[in-house]
Design a protein around this motif. Sequence first.
Motif, PDB file in Angstrom:
ATOM      1  N   ALA A 236       0.821  -1.215   0.000  1.00  0.00           N
ATOM      2  CA  ALA A 236       0.000   0.000   0.000  1.00  0.00           C
ATOM      3  C   ALA A 236       0.849   1.256   0.000  1.00  0.00           C
ATOM      4  CB  ALA A 236      -0.938  -0.003   1.211  1.00  0.00           C
ATOM      5  N   ASP A 237       1.968   1.225   0.710  1.00  0.00           N
ATOM      6  CA  ASP A 237       2.848   2.387   0.818  1.00  0.00           C
ATOM      7  C   ASP A 237       4.241   1.979   0.362  1.00  0.00           C
ATOM      8  OD1 ASP A 237       4.355   4.596   1.494  1.00  0.00           O
ATOM      9  OD2 ASP A 237       3.365   4.903   3.425  1.00  0.00           O
ATOM     10  N   ARG A 238       4.585   2.318  -0.887  1.00  0.00           N
ATOM     11  CA  ARG A 238       5.873   1.918  -1.428  1.00  0.00           C
ATOM     12  C   ARG A 238       7.021   2.556  -0.661  1.00  0.00           C
ATOM     13  NH1 ARG A 238       6.573   4.098  -6.482  1.00  0.00           N
ATOM     14  NH2 ARG A 238       8.336   2.702  -6.817  1.00  0.00           N
ATOM     15  N   THR A 239       6.853   3.819  -0.275  1.00  0.00           N
ATOM     16  CA  THR A 239       7.931   4.513   0.434  1.00  0.00           C
ATOM     17  C   THR A 239       8.234   3.836   1.762  1.00  0.00           C
ATOM     18  OG1 THR A 239       7.279   6.612  -0.597  1.00  0.00           O
ATOM     19  CG2 THR A 239       8.661   6.729   1.372  1.00  0.00           C
ATOM     20  N   ALA A 240       7.197   3.532   2.540  1.00  0.00           N
ATOM     21  CA  ALA A 240       7.404   2.873   3.831  1.00  0.00           C
ATOM     22  C   ALA A 240       8.005   1.484   3.645  1.00  0.00           C
ATOM     23  CB  ALA A 240       6.083   2.791   4.590  1.00  0.00           C
ATOM     24  N   PHE A 241       7.572   0.776   2.611  1.00  0.00           N
ATOM     25  CA  PHE A 241       8.095  -0.567   2.358  1.00  0.00           C
ATOM     26  C   PHE A 241       9.587  -0.515   2.042  1.00  0.00           C
ATOM     27  CE2 PHE A 241       9.225  -3.871  -0.701  1.00  0.00           C
ATOM     28  CZ  PHE A 241       8.838  -5.025  -0.033  1.00  0.00           C
ATOM     29  N   VAL A 242       9.973   0.379   1.128  1.00  0.00           N
ATOM     30  CA  VAL A 242      11.384   0.474   0.747  1.00  0.00           C
ATOM     31  C   VAL A 242      12.226   0.966   1.909  1.00  0.00           C
ATOM     32  CG1 VAL A 242      13.010   1.634  -0.785  1.00  0.00           C
ATOM     33  CG2 VAL A 242      10.842   0.801  -1.686  1.00  0.00           C
ATOM     34  N   ARG A 243      11.717   1.942   2.643  1.00  0.00           N
ATOM     35  CA  ARG A 243      12.487   2.467   3.777  1.00  0.00           C
ATOM     36  C   ARG A 243      12.721   1.387   4.832  1.00  0.00           C
ATOM     37  NH1 ARG A 243      13.759   7.099   6.542  1.00  0.00           N
ATOM     38  NH2 ARG A 243      12.869   8.484   4.977  1.00  0.00           N
ATOM     39  N   GLU A 244      11.694   0.637   5.151  1.00  0.00           N
ATOM     40  CA  GLU A 244      11.832  -0.394   6.180  1.00  0.00           C
ATOM     41  C   GLU A 244      12.889  -1.417   5.796  1.00  0.00           C
ATOM     42  OE1 GLU A 244       9.136  -3.951   8.227  1.00  0.00           O
ATOM     43  OE2 GLU A 244       8.216  -2.455   6.893  1.00  0.00           O
ATOM     44  N   HIS A 245      12.838  -1.909   4.556  1.00  0.00           N
ATOM     45  CA  HIS A 245      13.802  -2.919   4.131  1.00  0.00           C
ATOM     46  C   HIS A 245      15.195  -2.325   3.980  1.00  0.00           C
ATOM     47  CE1 HIS A 245      10.157  -5.210   3.316  1.00  0.00           C
ATOM     48  NE2 HIS A 245      10.902  -6.285   3.136  1.00  0.00           N
ATOM     49  N   ALA A 246      15.281  -1.087   3.529  1.00  0.00           N
ATOM     50  CA  ALA A 246      16.590  -0.451   3.368  1.00  0.00           C
ATOM     51  C   ALA A 246      17.251  -0.222   4.717  1.00  0.00           C
ATOM     52  CB  ALA A 246      16.440   0.867   2.617  1.00  0.00           C
ATOM     53  N   GLU A 247      16.485   0.280   5.692  1.00  0.00           N
ATOM     54  CA  GLU A 247      17.069   0.520   7.017  1.00  0.00           C
ATOM     55  C   GLU A 247      17.520  -0.783   7.666  1.00  0.00           C
ATOM     56  OE1 GLU A 247      14.184   2.662   9.253  1.00  0.00           O
ATOM     57  OE2 GLU A 247      14.767   4.622   8.424  1.00  0.00           O
ATOM     58  N   ARG A 248      16.730  -1.841   7.491  1.00  0.00           N
ATOM     59  CA  ARG A 248      17.096  -3.112   8.098  1.00  0.00           C
ATOM     60  C   ARG A 248      18.403  -3.648   7.501  1.00  0.00           C
ATOM     61  NH1 ARG A 248      13.057  -6.220   6.523  1.00  0.00           N
ATOM     62  NH2 ARG A 248      11.714  -5.528   8.224  1.00  0.00           N
ATOM     63  N   TYR A 249      18.494  -3.634   6.183  1.00  0.00           N
ATOM     64  CA  TYR A 249      19.697  -4.186   5.549  1.00  0.00           C
ATOM     65  C   TYR A 249      20.911  -3.292   5.796  1.00  0.00           C
ATOM     66  CZ  TYR A 249      23.050  -5.489   1.971  1.00  0.00           C
ATOM     67  OH  TYR A 249      24.199  -5.852   1.327  1.00  0.00           O
ATOM     68  N   LEU A 250      20.755  -1.988   5.627  1.00  0.00           N
ATOM     69  CA  LEU A 250      21.907  -1.089   5.735  1.00  0.00           C
ATOM     70  C   LEU A 250      22.419  -1.003   7.163  1.00  0.00           C
ATOM     71  CD1 LEU A 250      20.717   1.748   3.322  1.00  0.00           C
ATOM     72  CD2 LEU A 250      22.604   0.155   2.948  1.00  0.00           C
ATOM     73  N   SER A 251      21.519  -1.004   8.140  1.00  0.00           N
ATOM     74  CA  SER A 251      21.981  -0.937   9.533  1.00  0.00           C
ATOM     75  C   SER A 251      22.840  -2.160   9.866  1.00  0.00           C
ATOM     76  CB  SER A 251      20.786  -0.837  10.477  1.00  0.00           C
ATOM     77  OG  SER A 251      19.954  -1.972  10.349  1.00  0.00           O
ATOM     78  N   ARG A 252      22.443  -3.327   9.392  1.00  0.00           N
ATOM     79  CA  ARG A 252      23.241  -4.525   9.647  1.00  0.00           C
ATOM     80  C   ARG A 252      24.563  -4.466   8.889  1.00  0.00           C
ATOM     81  NH1 ARG A 252      18.340  -8.941   8.800  1.00  0.00           N
ATOM     82  NH2 ARG A 252      17.212  -8.484  10.744  1.00  0.00           N
ATOM     83  N   ALA A 253      24.517  -3.994   7.644  1.00  0.00           N
ATOM     84  CA  ALA A 253      25.737  -3.940   6.842  1.00  0.00           C
ATOM     85  C   ALA A 253      26.748  -2.975   7.433  1.00  0.00           C
ATOM     86  CB  ALA A 253      25.397  -3.541   5.407  1.00  0.00           C
ATOM     87  N   ILE A 254      26.280  -1.813   7.900  1.00  0.00           N
ATOM     88  CA  ILE A 254      27.202  -0.826   8.470  1.00  0.00           C
ATOM     89  C   ILE A 254      27.771  -1.334   9.788  1.00  0.00           C
ATOM     90  CG2 ILE A 254      27.416   1.517   9.340  1.00  0.00           C
ATOM     91  CD1 ILE A 254      25.175   2.331   7.457  1.00  0.00           C
ATOM     92  N   ALA A 255      26.902  -1.926  10.626  1.00  0.00           N
ATOM     93  CA  ALA A 255      27.383  -2.452  11.903  1.00  0.00           C
ATOM     94  C   ALA A 255      28.402  -3.559  11.685  1.00  0.00           C
ATOM     95  CB  ALA A 255      26.205  -2.963  12.734  1.00  0.00           C
ATOM     96  N   ALA A 256      28.136  -4.432  10.726  1.00  0.00           N
ATOM     97  CA  ALA A 256      29.084  -5.510  10.444  1.00  0.00           C
ATOM     98  C   ALA A 256      30.389  -4.958   9.912  1.00  0.00           C
ATOM     99  CB  ALA A 256      28.469  -6.480   9.429  1.00  0.00           C
ATOM    100  N   GLU A 257      30.313  -3.918   9.115  1.00  0.00           N
ATOM    101  CA  GLU A 257      31.526  -3.310   8.557  1.00  0.00           C
ATOM    102  C   GLU A 257      32.392  -2.726   9.658  1.00  0.00           C
ATOM    103  OE1 GLU A 257      31.448   0.815   6.812  1.00  0.00           O
ATOM    104  OE2 GLU A 257      31.638  -0.350   4.976  1.00  0.00           O
ATOM    105  N   GLN A 258      31.753  -2.098  10.636  1.00  0.00           N
ATOM    106  CA  GLN A 258      32.526  -1.447  11.690  1.00  0.00           C
ATOM    107  C   GLN A 258      33.082  -2.445  12.696  1.00  0.00           C
ATOM    108  OE1 GLN A 258      30.396   1.773  13.460  1.00  0.00           O
ATOM    109  NE2 GLN A 258      30.200   2.902  11.556  1.00  0.00           N
ATOM    110  N   THR A 259      32.374  -3.532  12.956  1.00  0.00           N
ATOM    111  CA  THR A 259      32.861  -4.487  13.958  1.00  0.00           C
ATOM    112  C   THR A 259      33.891  -5.448  13.385  1.00  0.00           C
ATOM    113  OG1 THR A 259      30.980  -5.917  13.444  1.00  0.00           O
ATOM    114  CG2 THR A 259      30.749  -4.421  15.322  1.00  0.00           C
ATOM    115  N   ARG A 260      34.235  -5.289  12.101  1.00  0.00           N
ATOM    116  CA  ARG A 260      35.303  -6.115  11.563  1.00  0.00           C
ATOM    117  C   ARG A 260      36.654  -5.721  12.146  1.00  0.00           C
ATOM    118  NH1 ARG A 260      32.623  -5.219   6.424  1.00  0.00           N
ATOM    119  NH2 ARG A 260      31.322  -7.040   5.940  1.00  0.00           N
ATOM    120  N   ALA A 261      36.769  -4.481  12.552  1.00  0.00           N
ATOM    121  CA  ALA A 261      38.009  -4.063  13.204  1.00  0.00           C
ATOM    122  C   ALA A 261      38.099  -4.771  14.556  1.00  0.00           C
ATOM    123  CB  ALA A 261      38.034  -2.548  13.391  1.00  0.00           C
TER     124      ALA A 261
END
Length: 728
Positions: A236-261
């Motif tokens: 029903a809401d494309r913006t909310a759908f894309v934002r939710e999935h983008a935040e979920r994936y990117l937050s994990r990717a950034i956290a994983a990138e930083q904890t590699r150190a």
Amino acid sequence: MDFPVPPIVAPDDPDAWYAPDVRAQYEVHPSVVVTVGDDGTGFTYDVREPVLPAADAAARERIAAHFADAGLERPRTREGCVERVAASLDAKHRRIVDGLTPRAKASRRRLRYYALRDLRCLGDLTPYALDERIEIADASEKRLVVHTVDYAPARTRLPARPAHLGRFLSERVETYTVPFGDFDVPVVVYREHLLGADPFDLQYAVQEPPLLPGDAALIAACKDRIWETNVDEVVADRTAFVREHAERYLSRAIAAEQTRAWRDAVGYRVRAALAAYDLAVPPVSRRFEDGRLDDLVYYVLRDFVGDGELTVPIRDDHLEDVEANRVGERVKVVPRGGDERVPTNLVFEDEARFVNLVTQLAASDGVELNAARPAAKVNLRPPEVDDDVTIRCAVALPVISADGPHVSIRKQSPDPLTPVDLVHGNSMPTEAVAYLWLAYEHHAAVLFSGATGVGKTTLLNAHLPFVPFDDRPISIDEGSREVRLPHETGVSLTTRDHENEFKRVTMADLMTETNYLNPDVEVIAEINTPASFETFGEVLNTGHGVIGTTHAEDVETLVNRVTERGLPAYLLREVDLVVFPRHVDGERYVGELVELVRDDDAPADGVVVNDGVNVRYRRLITRTHDGGFEVSKGDSAFLARLAARTDRHVDDVRAEYERKHRYVRYLVEHDVSDVDALFSFLADLRVDEAATVERVRRGTDRVAGGRDAGETSDAGAGSADGDDRRVA
């Protein structure tokens, strides 16, 4: 023998015996000092910045190498550089810089300055931009020369054309933000003052969030992940759908990138273990700045929900046109009210991406572009844009467009103009408004004729409130949907030839439908194609009022265009008024208001002969060379024709014109420029003119502070026809 030594004073003090050549010395930023000297041949301008020890110099090189492939946007003007230095490094950049520098506070302070100077500002020109005493820079000599408030010219140690000189010399014209979803994207319009650098002096820059090294890969991976996401129900809401999935994936990717150190990973795990025994505060789930996540989500939303690189220009109310002509070339825009194209900092580098955007723009309006149909005209409806705004878009694939696809977008103003706005802008005189009021109210035939972009539809829409509120106007167009009817009784019909490829809706279908709707006035937004000209001819034969726009710059061109489209020239003699707007040097105005004369014996200013038919015309109003308007003083054939149509004496029609002219002057005097207010006032006049005039006079008395109503406005000079009531 002892000699007294004068005390130490500032170097630019006249008594500073140890610095006789120094004329001025001051600090423009902490630890950044400017010295103006005199070496006997002229003034010199030197800048002393923080000195870097060897370890700090090595750290500076590491920082530069780390950000080598980052998408960092520098300020476009000197004012922007000053503001960015005042704001300092943001959190996501400061964290990286601090991680690459020694832990000493002094070292970090120095390197933060150099990182800001080298990566986010104007490089070597940054301290010069911070000096508010510099007024002019001259690049005509071997070294860059500056002119300060007190000393000019002063030679610098920089080359004549250092990097980013154009931005240093740029002048900010305007800055504002454009809404997109939950984001406010900054836009800066600036003017370059550097000859030989760019043929365009005015520039338009969209300041999208800067990207760190590796962010582009994260965005691409996130878009791939969202594209592959399985959906079990309707979104029903494309913006909310894309934002939710983008935040979920990117937050994990950034956290994983930083904890590699290893150090950060160990610290995080130790803190989590201690927190389990209530010996420490638990670590936060996001071990990164929210700003970086928002920046990445913006780009994902821009490409999935927005319109790619054109997202901001399409939603910018300050722009009238947006043009993307080919791959590798800057997108051009035309500011609203201007007439010159302005280049932007937006470029399509990838043809496949450009083709994909063009295809999406067409698909948003139900058109499928392919090899058989490589071009289309569509209407865009971004959710951030007012529903009353029509955005017309012409798109084409590389099949017919050289060097890649092209996009041409034209946007209506979100706030429709009224005749009062046009008079205030010196676009037309009050006499022209009164003539059009008569024509609209009494169902005359009116054409607005001129080249593309001169404001034909703007003039047509501005006067539609003059159609009586209880009449039924019907608008007919071929898909542009540009006519705005303020009437509850109005109906808008449009061809949608892409809704069903097997049964296309045509202008003939709309004409048939219109006849069943019993119209009083028919409005044809664009009389351009043979079908629309045929419809126009049929309306003229029906005797209905008709208002339309077409492409012709004068009467002779109009006659030729009509006959070329298959209509007989004598049909033009059924047209009452023709308005020819002009667009010159960014200014739009009515060049001529012409009446077409039927009687061969009536006076006329010119005659156009076509196929043995004489089309006579007379100029009622003409724009003069000094910017004013010349109004014809003779008898009007239009008023005489209107008198015959309404079974009245021509003197009565002329009196009605004069009365309407007084009302127009009242509306202009009191700035009744709101469409709804104007429409309401006109409706009240039609219901009970005398009572409306009385109310106007009472209101004018209050506004005027007790002055006599007869002295405040000419609006009260008229009264309702056949009404003997006197207005006090």
